[in-house]
Design a protein around this motif. Structure first.
Motif, mmCIF file in Angstrom:
data_model
loop_
_atom_site.group_PDB
_atom_site.id
_atom_site.type_symbol
_atom_site.label_atom_id
_atom_site.label_comp_id
_atom_site.label_asym_id
_atom_site.label_seq_id
_atom_site.Cartn_x
_atom_site.Cartn_y
_atom_site.Cartn_z
ATOM 1 N N ILE A 1 0.096 -30.744 -0.301
ATOM 2 C CA ILE A 1 -0.902 -30.035 -0.134
ATOM 3 C C ILE A 1 -0.662 -28.515 -0.469
ATOM 4 C CG2 ILE A 1 -2.512 -28.820 1.658
ATOM 5 C CD1 ILE A 1 -2.631 -31.655 2.821
ATOM 6 N N ALA A 2 0.685 -28.127 -0.115
ATOM 7 C CA ALA A 2 1.126 -26.633 -0.470
ATOM 8 C C ALA A 2 1.408 -26.607 -2.040
ATOM 9 C CB ALA A 2 2.298 -26.311 0.360
ATOM 10 N N ARG A 3 2.203 -27.561 -2.527
ATOM 11 C CA ARG A 3 2.113 -27.796 -4.182
ATOM 12 C C ARG A 3 0.840 -27.555 -4.995
ATOM 13 N NH1 ARG A 3 5.601 -32.043 -2.745
ATOM 14 N NH2 ARG A 3 4.325 -33.531 -4.057
ATOM 15 N N ASN A 4 -0.117 -28.529 -4.298
ATOM 16 C CA ASN A 4 -1.264 -28.277 -5.016
ATOM 17 C C ASN A 4 -1.998 -26.966 -4.930
ATOM 18 O OD1 ASN A 4 -2.679 -30.358 -6.349
ATOM 19 N ND2 ASN A 4 -4.520 -30.405 -4.731
ATOM 20 N N ALA A 5 -1.950 -26.605 -3.919
ATOM 21 C CA ALA A 5 -2.565 -25.097 -3.552
ATOM 22 C C ALA A 5 -2.055 -24.107 -4.690
ATOM 23 C CB ALA A 5 -2.516 -24.594 -2.163
ATOM 24 N N ARG A 6 -0.767 -24.160 -4.736
ATOM 25 C CA ARG A 6 -0.077 -23.299 -5.965
ATOM 26 C C ARG A 6 -0.669 -23.732 -7.147
ATOM 27 N NH1 ARG A 6 6.002 -23.317 -8.476
ATOM 28 N NH2 ARG A 6 6.105 -21.291 -9.306
ATOM 29 N N VAL A 7 -0.720 -25.096 -7.620
ATOM 30 C CA VAL A 7 -1.221 -25.344 -8.958
ATOM 31 C C VAL A 7 -2.542 -24.385 -8.950
ATOM 32 C CG1 VAL A 7 -2.387 -27.022 -10.321
ATOM 33 C CG2 VAL A 7 -0.162 -27.422 -9.214
ATOM 34 N N ARG A 8 -3.409 -24.669 -8.020
ATOM 35 C CA ARG A 8 -4.895 -24.015 -7.972
ATOM 36 C C ARG A 8 -5.042 -22.494 -8.153
ATOM 37 N NH1 ARG A 8 -6.820 -28.938 -4.180
ATOM 38 N NH2 ARG A 8 -7.578 -30.000 -5.815
ATOM 39 N N THR A 9 -3.934 -21.793 -7.632
ATOM 40 C CA THR A 9 -3.835 -20.510 -7.425
ATOM 41 C C THR A 9 -3.195 -19.694 -8.489
ATOM 42 O OG1 THR A 9 -1.932 -20.619 -5.820
ATOM 43 C CG2 THR A 9 -4.036 -20.239 -5.009
ATOM 44 N N GLU A 10 -1.804 -19.982 -8.657
ATOM 45 C CA GLU A 10 -1.025 -19.580 -9.731
ATOM 46 C C GLU A 10 -1.072 -20.175 -11.086
ATOM 47 O OE1 GLU A 10 3.880 -19.136 -10.736
ATOM 48 O OE2 GLU A 10 3.064 -19.438 -8.727
ATOM 49 N N GLY A 11 -1.206 -21.604 -11.064
ATOM 50 C CA GLY A 11 -1.512 -22.462 -12.203
ATOM 51 C C GLY A 11 -2.695 -22.035 -12.878
ATOM 52 N N THR A 12 -3.816 -21.907 -12.109
ATOM 53 C CA THR A 12 -5.163 -21.786 -12.736
ATOM 54 C C THR A 12 -5.018 -20.151 -13.361
ATOM 55 O OG1 THR A 12 -6.337 -22.996 -11.073
ATOM 56 C CG2 THR A 12 -7.476 -21.108 -12.157
ATOM 57 N N GLY A 13 -4.414 -19.304 -12.528
ATOM 58 C CA GLY A 13 -4.142 -17.887 -13.184
ATOM 59 C C GLY A 13 -3.519 -17.882 -14.542
ATOM 60 N N ASN A 14 -2.359 -18.655 -14.560
ATOM 61 C CA ASN A 14 -1.703 -19.002 -15.933
ATOM 62 C C ASN A 14 -2.591 -19.422 -17.079
ATOM 63 O OD1 ASN A 14 0.424 -17.528 -14.704
ATOM 64 N ND2 ASN A 14 1.658 -19.625 -14.450
#
Length: 248
Positions: free
Chosen positions: A92-105
């Protein structure tokens, strides 16, 4: 107009199905994977593999500048197969990073490449407690606690960037609980079930129609209503790979 599509998360359960639909619909699909050993799998599906990590902003920008996509489809997640409970807390923590930082990239790479359209995966079970079934304008559960707070926070960050970044024309698909090939279960499950192939079709329809805004995408249930997706996209939950769509 270019029909190049950059599909982020092309080897996932929705992504791999979506590759087939997009190729059959005449798109040239550039599918991303973090792993070099998945490149041949993407070629077999009909996609051009792009080996890149969504957290490597510079390399991601370089890839999109070269591809010049007409649209980006964001199907990235980082979850264990079958949603193994023993692995979910870390996932869940990794997935949230994908959705925050990953989406931003992804958004930054789109802006660098001149691409303005994106269709992104979200979830249909992040609503705050209220009268059901939830429509798309219902509040998200921003006051959640624990792991749910982490998950909802990631969703809020993703949707904010997709829907409210200047120059970006964004659509968000709030998917129900997936079942079908690759998901770990062949039977409907959860409060708002959704077959993985019907989920992929929703992304195809959103691209075809160049829509913007938020859409619940799930089978009929008491939790959420997908009436907007039916009405605007022409989506129905029975859609499968074998169906020929009439929407042009």
């Amino acid at each position: 107009m270019s029909k190049n599509i950059f599909l982020a998360g092309a080897t996932g359960v929705i992504g791999s199905t979506l590759v087939k639909l997009l190729v059959d619909d005449g798109y040239t699909v550039f599918g991303s994977t973090r792993r070099e050993d998945r490149a041949d799998y993407l070629r077999a599906l009909g996609a051009e593999p792009v080996v890149v990590d969504v957290f490597d902003r510079e390399k991601l920008c370089d890839a999109l500048i070269q591809i010049k996509p007409s649209a980006v489809v964001h199907q990235l997640t980082d979850l264990p197969r079958g949603l193994d409970p023993a692995q979910m807390a870390a996932a869940i923590a990794r997935n949230a990073r994908v959705r925050t930082e990953g989406t931003g990239n992804l958004i930054a790479a789109m802006l660098e490449s001149g691409c303005e359209s994106i269709v992104a995966q979200s979830i249909a079970w992040a609503y705050a407690p209220a009268t059901k079934p939830y429509e798309e304008d219902a509040e998200l559960d921003i006051n959640a606690e624990g792991l749910r707070q982490v998950s909802v926070g990631g969703i809020v960050a993703l949707e904010q960037q997709v829907l409210h970044t200047p120059q970006i024309h964004g659509a968000v698909l709030r998917y129900g609980h997936l079942y079908g090939p690759g998901t770990g279960t062949d039977q409907p499950s959860g409060a708002s079930p959704l077959h993985v192939e019907a989920a992929a079709y929703a992304a195809l329809l959103a691209l075809r129609l160049n829509v913007r805004g938020v859409f619940n995408v799930a089978e009929e249930n008491a939790e959420v209503t997908s009436e907007k997706a039916r009405r605007v996209l022409g989506w129905v939950p029975e859609l499968r790979l074998s169906h020929a769509l009439s929407v042009q």
